[in-house]
Design an enzyme around this catalytic site. Structure first.
Site, PDB file in Angstrom:
ATOM      1  CD  GLU A  51      -1.818  -2.336   1.588  1.00 60.64           C
ATOM      2  OE1 GLU A  51      -0.638  -2.623   1.894  1.00 60.64           O
ATOM      3  OE2 GLU A  51      -2.766  -3.143   1.713  1.00 60.64           O
ATOM      4  CG  PHE A 113     -10.387  -9.264  10.852  1.00 66.14           C
ATOM      5  CD1 PHE A 113      -9.146  -9.690  11.332  1.00 66.14           C
ATOM      6  CD2 PHE A 113     -10.609  -9.306   9.481  1.00 66.14           C
ATOM      7  CE1 PHE A 113      -8.165 -10.134  10.459  1.00 66.14           C
ATOM      8  CE2 PHE A 113      -9.634  -9.755   8.607  1.00 66.14           C
ATOM      9  CZ  PHE A 113      -8.407 -10.173   9.100  1.00 66.14           C
ATOM     10  CD  GLN A 114      -7.775  -7.004   7.250  1.00 69.08           C
ATOM     11  OE1 GLN A 114      -8.652  -6.746   6.432  1.00 69.08           O
ATOM     12  NE2 GLN A 114      -6.592  -7.497   6.897  1.00 69.08           N
ATOM     13  CE  LYS A 163     -17.500  -6.123   2.880  1.00 71.42           C
ATOM     14  NZ  LYS A 163     -16.890  -7.407   3.235  1.00 71.42           N
ATOM     15  CG  MET A 478      22.742  11.831   4.326  1.00 66.28           C
ATOM     16  SD  MET A 478      23.954  12.954   3.584  1.00 66.28           S
ATOM     17  CE  MET A 478      22.999  13.634   2.225  1.00 66.28           C
TER      18      MET A 478
END
Lengths: 581, 155
Positions: A51, A113-114, A163, A478
């Site tokens: 993602e 969930f999630q 949802k 760096m």
């Protein structure tokens, strides 16, 4: 009227908004949206492999073409993975609209969930965000999201979609225009302030123009070029502003700041009038604040009032969009046939040319080991300075900014504010979607590239050929450089004792891999790679591991306290500087 | 500001993220159901206050911002204090409450609960005036305020 689901409404909104690409990754909470995407061809969904890459690709797309980038992720880990990309866009003011799935409204707050509090997690790193709880508000919210993301000082806007909202049905109506009573950015500059600014600008004996990412975001480059050439003043760009003024023009004195050129920083330090345009006086630019432009009176043009006098108190603030304000300035100067002090200016240019003669970007060439700067110089020659260049974060980023001369805006794409390693590759992919016929190169290092390597698979799937220029020094260069200078060469955790065989790895993903170890092979390899128009080529350049980025203003130093390559004794900076790191 | 879920946390988040101080914060509905009024007391030098004002104005949910310290304004805060009140203390406590224009709301054989309104400094003074050991609990609402004269949000 026909009733359609929230998911169908979302897709219709995207189509009506003219969205070409949607970068995303499916999951449970967004299944209805993916089902609605399946039955249409207007909005093309690009399936990334992580993602964070969806966000960076949307971001790179937006930086390249100026249109808003759009991403879609699922709830929970989908959203948390996206947060780095959202924060990255926020710091560089990139217009993105991000849609995240959410658990059904009835489950919100139940540790479902999630489930994560997406609006809460992203609040500090978005321009605004929404949780849509009612399908009848969906289309209007999407319109607001695009409006807020793309106007004023741009930035990412998140729309969180439970949802059940994507399942619920309502009539579709996409508003053509939207007005928000609490949001109305000032575009036109105040005429009185513009007049005051012009008077101050023309009174300058030692003027300096300093411009940032705002010029690029507002497409203000033509106006900037016109004003700068009308005045004949020296100009410097920030890391985010490179390309707004052609780097090959004589009036351009290079990038300023921590790794800016000697002439840019010296001119800043000694100028008597500073004209700051679409720049935000970032700490990497100013160095120690009480030593910043000590003799200058400052004009500052910015669309965001909160950027004005935030770090440095300015004398003539102008809130407005860059092209708008600059056009107004140009008309005042032209209409009234106003002139700058040409004698003082000629004197000032002689001084600047003396600083220029120091050649602060010179480096020691080698026939044995590949110098990273040399690779960038050759890349510049072979692409005739025309490629879109993305970069990751680290030494290679600074070398890219210093040695590739950007002549047009939106040609240079890098993570300036957040400094996100892993940005370069997905951003290059996004840029390639925007401009499939242009050469796109990602300048990276062995550290950064491993943070988003999985996107090689996406690039294979969608045939977005990018040339990956890996400056492989085996170190997190760096950080190693800072450890060398400020931590008595205690190289803690900056050396990779194990690196993959990048050639084999690239080939495993179905691309072309090349390893280049000798300076004499650099040019040939680049030519060969760019001749393969339709292939992604990974050029693994084995470069000098001890090379450092110069010039350098150590943190806590003033603009005139620069360290030049091979010339100055490196001095340890004081405690305040260490804290600034 | 907009009477939307999350509007308050945007303000609170801004202060913590940018390291500004919140002395007190109150928020309540207004005559317009789509708006709520948030009153916040903060401190800082001129530059910090300027930044706070600009940053708050930048929040999409903030509809209008007024700096009451820049105009003539009335500040009011409500305080409820539960004090020990036994023996001679009872008369003294009642007398002090009267002087400060307070009201005794609840009485037990050992305590008084006193209500007081006024500017924050007046409430501070009351707390200083009564015996420190006598204070059992202090509840303050945080400041609210309104501009004096004809100037008004809708006008």
């Amino acid at each position: 009227m026909e009733l359609i689901t929230g998911a169908e409404i979302l897709v219709r909104c995207l189509k009506d908004e003219g969205v070409e690409y949607l970068f995303g990754y499916p999951g449970g909470a967004v299944l209805h949206i993916y089902d609605a995407l399946y039955v249409q061809e207007d909005v093309k969904h690009i399936l990334v492999r992580h993602e964070q890459a969806a966000l960076h690709a949307a971001d790179g797309y937006s930086r390249a073409c100026g249109r808003p980038g759009v991403a879609l992720v699922t709830s929970g880990p989908g959203l948390t993975n996206a947060v780095t990309g959202i924060a990255n866009a926020y710091m560089d003011s990139i217009p993105l609209v991000v849609f995240s799935g959410q658990v059904p409204t009835a489950l919100i707050g139940n540790d479902a969930f999630q489930e994560v509090d997406a609006v809460g997690i992203t609040r500090p790193c978005v321009k605004h965000n929404f949780l849509v709880k009612d399908v009848t508000k969906l289309a209007e919210t999407v319109k607001k999201a695009f409006y807020i993301a793309t106007t004023g000082r741009p930035g990412p806007v998140l729309v969180d979609l439970p949802k059940d909202v994507t399942i619920a049905k309502t009539e579709y109506h996409y508003p053509k225009k939207i007005k928000l009573r609490s949001y109305n950015p000032t575009v036109k500059g105040h005429a009185g302030q513009i007049r005051k600014a012009v008077d101050l600008i023309l009174s300058a004996k030692r003027p300096m123009i300093y411009t940032g990412g705002g010029v690029i975001l507002s497409d203000g480059s033509p106006e900037l070029i016109e004003l700068t050439q009308l005045l004949g003043y020296p100009i410097t760009n920030t890391l985010m502003g490179l390309g707004a003024y052609p780097a090959t023009d004589r009036q351009f004195v290079g990038m300023l700041g921590m790794h800016g050129t000697y002439e840019a920083n010296m001119a800043m330090h000694h100028c008597d009038v500073l004209i700051a345009i679409g720049a935000r006086f970032d700490d990497r630019v100013t160095g120690k604040l009480d030593k910043f432009c000590p003799t200058a009176r400052i004009v500052h043009v910015d669309i965001d009032p909160s950027s004005i006098s935030k770090n440095v108190k300015v004398d003539v603030p102008i809130v407005g969009s860059v092209p708008n304000v600059l056009r107004a300035m140009i008309s005042v100067i032209r209409d009234e046939k106003l002139r700058s002090d040409s004698e003082a200016l000629a004197h000032w240019w002689r001084q600047i040319d003396e600083w220029r003669a120091v050649k602060s970007l010179s480096y020691r060439h080698s026939n044995e080991v590949i110098k990273p700067q040399y690779v960038i110089e050759k890349l510049y020659q072979i692409t005739e300075g025309k490629a879109i260049i993305t970069s990751d974060v680290g030494q290679h980023q600074m070398w890219a900014a210093q040695y590739y001369l950007f002549d047009r805006p939106r040609q240079w794409i890098n993570s300036g504010g957040l400094g996100t390693m892993g940005f370069g590759l997905p951003a290059a992919m996004g840029a390639k979607f925007a401009f499939p016929d242009e050469d796109v190169a990602c300048i990276t290092g062995d550290g950064s590239i491993q943070m988003m390597l999985q996107e090689l698979a996406t690039m294979k799937q969608y045939q977005t050929p990018v040339k990956i220029v890996n400056l492989n020094n085996g170190y997190l260069g760096m950080v190693r450089q800072w450890q060398e200078f400020f931590y008595q060469k205690r190289y803690c955790m900056t050396y990779f004792e194990s690196l993959p065989d990048f050639v084999m790895l690239t080939e495993a993903y179905g691309h072309v891999g090349m390893r280049i170890e000798k300076p004499g092979d650099v040019e040939g390899a680049l030519r060969e790679a760019f001749a393969m128009k339709d292939r992604t080529v990974f050029l693994d350049f084995v470069t000098d591991p001890s090379e450092n980025v110069f010039p350098m203003i150590p943190s806590g130093g003033g603009q005139s306290e620069m360290l030049l390559a091979e010339r100055d004794e490196m001095v340890s900076t004081h405690h305040e500087g260490m804290v600034l790191l | 500001m907009e009477n939307e879920a999350g509007a308050l946390s945007r303000v609170a988040n801004l202060f913590s993220a940018r390291g500004y101080n919140i002395e007190s914060l109150t928020v309540a509905p207004t005559d317009d159901p789509t708006l709520s009024r948030l009153t916040l007391v903060t401190y800082g030098n001129e530059q910090i206050i300027e930044q706070i004002v600009k940053q708050l104005n930048k929040l999409i949910d903030v509809v209008k911002l007024i700096d009451l310290s820049e105009t003539d304004a009335i500040e009011r805060e409500l305080m409820l204090v539960k004090t020990r009140a036994v023996g001679e203390q009872r008369a003294e406590m009642k007398r002090l409450a009267d002087i400060f224009g307070g009201r005794v709301l609840d009485v037990t054989d050992a305590t008084y609960t006193i209500e007081l309104t006024g500017a924050g400094s007046k409430l501070d003074n009351f707390l200083r005036a009564i015996e420190k050991d006598a204070i059992l609990e202090v509840v303050r609402s945080g400041a609210t305020g309104i501009a004096l004269g004809q100037k008004a949000l809708h006008a």
